[in-house]
Design a protein around this motif. Structure first.
Motif, mmCIF file in Angstrom:
data_model
loop_
_atom_site.group_PDB
_atom_site.id
_atom_site.type_symbol
_atom_site.label_atom_id
_atom_site.label_comp_id
_atom_site.label_asym_id
_atom_site.label_seq_id
_atom_site.Cartn_x
_atom_site.Cartn_y
_atom_site.Cartn_z
ATOM 1 N N ASP A 203 0.818 -1.216 0.000
ATOM 2 C CA ASP A 203 0.000 0.000 0.000
ATOM 3 C C ASP A 203 0.848 1.260 0.000
ATOM 4 N N GLY A 204 2.123 1.101 -0.312
ATOM 5 C CA GLY A 204 2.949 2.300 -0.471
ATOM 6 C C GLY A 204 2.851 2.853 -1.883
ATOM 7 N N LEU A 205 2.021 2.209 -2.706
ATOM 8 C CA LEU A 205 2.011 2.565 -4.124
ATOM 9 C C LEU A 205 1.289 3.862 -4.447
ATOM 10 N N VAL A 206 0.350 4.220 -3.570
ATOM 11 C CA VAL A 206 -0.519 5.315 -3.957
ATOM 12 C C VAL A 206 -0.018 6.641 -3.403
ATOM 13 N N ILE A 211 -5.978 8.872 -6.640
ATOM 14 C CA ILE A 211 -6.448 7.505 -6.446
ATOM 15 C C ILE A 211 -6.061 6.612 -7.625
ATOM 16 N N ASP A 212 -5.217 7.124 -8.519
ATOM 17 C CA ASP A 212 -4.764 6.298 -9.646
ATOM 18 C C ASP A 212 -3.692 5.318 -9.199
ATOM 19 N N PHE A 213 -3.743 4.137 -9.732
ATOM 20 C CA PHE A 213 -2.696 3.162 -9.434
ATOM 21 C C PHE A 213 -2.663 2.162 -10.575
ATOM 22 N N ASP A 214 -1.657 1.309 -10.560
ATOM 23 C CA ASP A 214 -1.469 0.361 -11.658
ATOM 24 C C ASP A 214 -2.414 -0.832 -11.461
ATOM 25 N N LYS A 215 -3.445 -0.885 -12.284
ATOM 26 C CA LYS A 215 -4.476 -1.913 -12.100
ATOM 27 C C LYS A 215 -4.035 -3.284 -12.603
ATOM 28 N N LYS A 220 -0.138 -6.903 -5.904
ATOM 29 C CA LYS A 220 0.192 -5.842 -4.948
ATOM 30 C C LYS A 220 -1.020 -4.963 -4.623
ATOM 31 N N ASN A 221 -1.874 -4.782 -5.607
ATOM 32 C CA ASN A 221 -2.863 -3.701 -5.523
ATOM 33 C C ASN A 221 -4.314 -4.146 -5.359
ATOM 34 N N PRO A 228 -12.934 0.036 -7.494
ATOM 35 C CA PRO A 228 -12.014 0.809 -8.347
ATOM 36 C C PRO A 228 -12.712 1.153 -9.660
ATOM 37 N N ASP A 229 -12.306 2.260 -10.223
ATOM 38 C CA ASP A 229 -12.894 2.770 -11.462
ATOM 39 C C ASP A 229 -13.031 1.650 -12.497
#
Ligand code: CR6
Length: 755
Positions: A203-206, A211-215, A220-221, A228-229
């Motif tokens: 959860d260090g990714l964001v 609120i964008d992240f690598d889907k 990891k996510n 999520p969108d």
């Protein structure tokens, strides 16, 4: 249980007197106290266990609620008050969990409370979202969604050593589990909310601002966000991964626990029942079949029979957007094994019922999740009488013809522990005085009706409203930075922002009222209109509606002719805590959805219970409220659900024609008048204007005139406070029906059959 002595605890833990202790340390003291008490409660442990699987649980803060359920709230509160402390201030140190979105998630939370309170054996199962739905910020009068970092500071999660492997198409992940205790009111036992998470979550990714992240980085996510969108392919796939992860864990846990309690798995249905909350957990059906066959050696046909007798489905909407349909190819990618079983289930269903309207997989290879639930579950229920009737007669009619015995209604409910006892202590103690304390466990408030003409009781009821308003005003000042006049009529619409709920119609009323005041018609009491709610980040028109409300709020506040009489407030980051402050203070409950579209609603019940009068269309549970309190104690308006269904069926609704009526045109065109537009975002306002004028899919213009008239009648009636308080009292006296204890008793008697 030993009595509580906070003075002694303060001395022991911090070496200082309770009077001297600061709020943060008192908070820590109370958390520890609740944890210790709760740890001593044994789990409910009946033979058969309910698994309430849900993508969301909007549980709210737990400290006060748990003190109530553990039976120590009044004692603690009295001691704190005596030492000069305010429990509401202490509660501010608690971070609200971000595990839900709206009514469906809050319903699940009320249900957990009632299941434990009725001493039933049943856990909630869901996911531990690290950043929740999102935290709502307002920037330039627009919604900005940022990660809701609630996990850092919470004190409620307890580690559980269950861990499972979940196999996806091309990789596998390992889960870990945390629990939240759910004590029952008046019980010495408890249940739990079980939240699965990825062992490998990162959860260090964001970054804090987006609120964008690598889907695509599933391992990891996967558990970062709720819903999520899903406006792109990757987002939709991610939701399927989440759903499969949730139900695979739930199914493995359920089987393990049933075996522990003595099941040989052929008799699994005697040990477990699953409630599928909306379609998100539907894949639990093929997953249970997969586990029973491939891991436990049961024949496919028998596995299907077992599962068919142990899963039940709740439908929460007739809006197509929320009835999930997934491309078979996407399911194949997430789990080929599950997709294979779905194909087999589809063949079985087609062999049994050769009708394309009830097919699980349609001719475009799209999988209809609700159809799987109905064919392979033993029960389907709607959430209010009207909603269930619409399911039976229209939306799911072909299924109703096949399986009439599977259909039933379970009108939603709310837990009185949180929504009166905790949120409105003044009203709770008035009720205790007037009708005795039994209502706290029975939910029966009917005796209050005997006091409808008792002047003293009516005056005391009015005083509880004044007290609730004071708490709300303090919250608004401290948390939201707005000052609300103490004599204002409080008119509230709080719920997710959606066109069908018609916040835009209330915005049009505000424009009307603004113009009316400009014309010199000054209301006797100032009116404060309060909104609260989040809009899905990909839902543009809903964001535009928020923008209109915030722009109107500012416009009116800046107009000295109008500001003393009309105020518009939009609560930032509306959540359970805000609801607990605002609902008890409300005079008017806005339940103005387009008839037929709101499955039930549950804020309508909370407002009624807290003595607000309902201004509503005959939609969802409003219909039942209206029947209970009688026409003279509620304000209804608008097209009926039959009329609305007819308009959709004929395709004859014509927003443009209604727009051209001069009175309506004036209101809609205000949105794009140049001076107003210059204070906001022209693109958003223009788009919303054009949408209302040209499309108005949820028919705000159909009902706006009658809505304005009715609301003006409500405001005029408020001036006769004696009659108003009498109506409020009748509403409270009839709210008992909407206790979630009643709802859960019905689920248990008619669906779950737990001992
Ligand atoms: N939005 C319904 O719309 C109902 C709740 C709980 C909803 C609402 O009328 O009260 O469920 N539906 O049953 C969905 O979320 C799909 C909701 O919360």
């Amino acid at each position: 249980m030993p009595q509580i002595n906070l003075t002694e605890l303060a001395e022991q833990s911090f070496g200082t007197s309770l009077e001297q202790l600061d709020d943060r340390r008192i908070y820590k003291l109370l958390v520890k106290l609740v944890q210790e008490r709760s740890a001593t409660c044994p789990l409910n442990n009946g033979k058969k266990k309910l698994y309430y699987i849900s993508a969301e649980f909007l549980i709210g803060k737990l400290l006060i609620n748990n003190m109530i359920d553990l039976g120590i709230y009044d004692e603690v509160k009295d001691q704190l008050t005596a030492a000069g402390h305010d429990l509401n201030k202490i509660e501010e140190f608690e971070v609200e969990p971000s595990l839900g979105n709206g009514g469906l998630g809050r319903l699940a939370a009320c249900f957990l409370d009632s299941i434990a309170t009725l001493g039933l054996t049943g856990d909630g199962v869901g996911l531990n979202y690290h950043y929740g739905l999102f935290r709502q910020r307002f920037v330039d009068n627009q919604q900005k969604a940022v990660p809701d970092e609630w996990l850092g500071e919470q004190d409620i999660l307890v580690d559980d050593d269950h861990s499972y492997t979940v196999e996806f198409g091309d990789f596998a992940v390992t889960s870990k589990l945390v629990n939240i205790d759910v004590p029952g009111y008046g019980q010495s036992t408890k249940n739990r909310l079980r939240l699965f998470d990825l062992a490998s979550v990162d959860d260090g990714l964001v970054p804090g601002s987006s609120i964008d992240f690598d889907k695509t980085e599933i391992a990891k996510n996967l558990t970062l966000f709720l819903y999520p969108d899903d406006s792109d392919e990757q987002g939709r796939l991610l939701r399927i991964y989440q759903e499969y992860f949730m139900v695979s864990n739930a199914a493995q846990l359920l089987i393990d626990e049933a075996v522990e309690r003595g099941s040989n798995l052929h008799d699994l249905a005697d040990y477990a029942v699953v409630q599928i909350n909306d379609t998100h957990p539907t894949m639990v059906i093929p997953e249970l079949i997969r586990l029973l066959t491939t891991e436990h050696g049961i024949e496919f046909d028998e596995a299907v029979t077992i599962v068919r007798s142990m899963v039940a489905y709740t439908n929460h909407t007739i809006l197509a957007e929320a009835l999930e349909k997934w491309p078979l190819a996407s399911l194949q990618k997430v789990s080929p094994a599950i997709a294979d079983i779905i194909v087999k289930l589809d063949e079985i269903a087609k062999a049994e019922h050769d009708d394309p309207r009830v097919a699980i997989i349609d001719k475009h290879d799209t999988v209809h999740m609700a159809h799987m639930d109905i064919h392979f579950g033993f029960s389907i229920n709607g959430v209010a009488a009207l909603h269930t009737k619409i399911l039976e007669d229209t939306e799911l009619h072909p299924f109703y013809e096949i399986y009439p015995e599977k259909f039933s209604n379970k009108t939603n409910g709310i837990t009185f522990r949180r929504w009166v006892h905790g949120a409105n202590p003044a009203l709770a103690s008035l009720l205790d005085d007037v009708i005795g304390t039994d209502w706290r466990s029975t939910g029966d408030l009917s005796k209050l009706a005997n006091f409808a003409d008792d002047k003293d009781v009516l005056e005391r009821l009015a005083a509880t409203k004044v007290e609730a308003k004071a708490i709300m005003r303090q919250f608004m000042a401290l948390e939201q930075g707005v000052t609300i006049p103490s004599n204002a009529i409080i008119d509230v619409q709080v719920k997710r922002i959606h066109e069908y709920k018609r916040q835009q119609m209330l915005a049009l009323y505000i424009i009307w009222k603004y113009l009316d005041i400009k014309n010199g018609n000054r209301p006797k009491h100032p009116v404060t209109i309060i909104f609260g709610g989040k809009a899905a980040p990909a839902y543009t028109i809903a964001q535009d509606i928020i923008h209109l409300i915030l722009t109107l709020s500012q416009w009116i506040a800046n107009d000295p002719d109008v500001a003393p009489y009309l105020q518009v407030v939009m609560i930032e980051n509306y959540n359970v805590t805000a609801a607990e402050r605002v609902i008890p203070a409300a005079d008017i409950s806005e339940q103005i959805s387009l008839a037929s579209k709101e499955a039930s609603g549950t804020s309508n019940m909370k407002f009624m219970l807290n003595g607000a009068l309902t201004l509503c269309t005959l939609d969802g549970a409003n219909v039942e409220i209206a029947e209970l309190v009688g026409d003279e104690n509620i304000y209804t308006f608008g097209a009926s659900s039959k009329q609305v269904e007819q308009l959709y069926a004929d395709g004859t609704y014509n927003a443009g024609a209604l727009y051209r009526k001069p009175g309506i045109k004036l209101l809609v065109d205000f949105i794009t008048n140049p001076a107003f537009m210059a204070t906001g975002n022209a693109e958003r306002l223009q788009r919303l204007h054009d949408d209302i004028k040209g499309k108005d899919w949820f028919m705000a213009l159909l009902d706006i005139e009658e809505y304005i008239q009715t609301k003006e009648r409500v405001l005029a009636d408020y001036e006769d406070q004696d009659t108003w308080m009498r109506k409020a009292l009748i509403n409270i006296a009839n709210a008992g029906t909407f206790s979630s204890d009643r709802t859960i008793s019905q689920y248990n008697d008619e669906i779950w059959h737990l001992n």
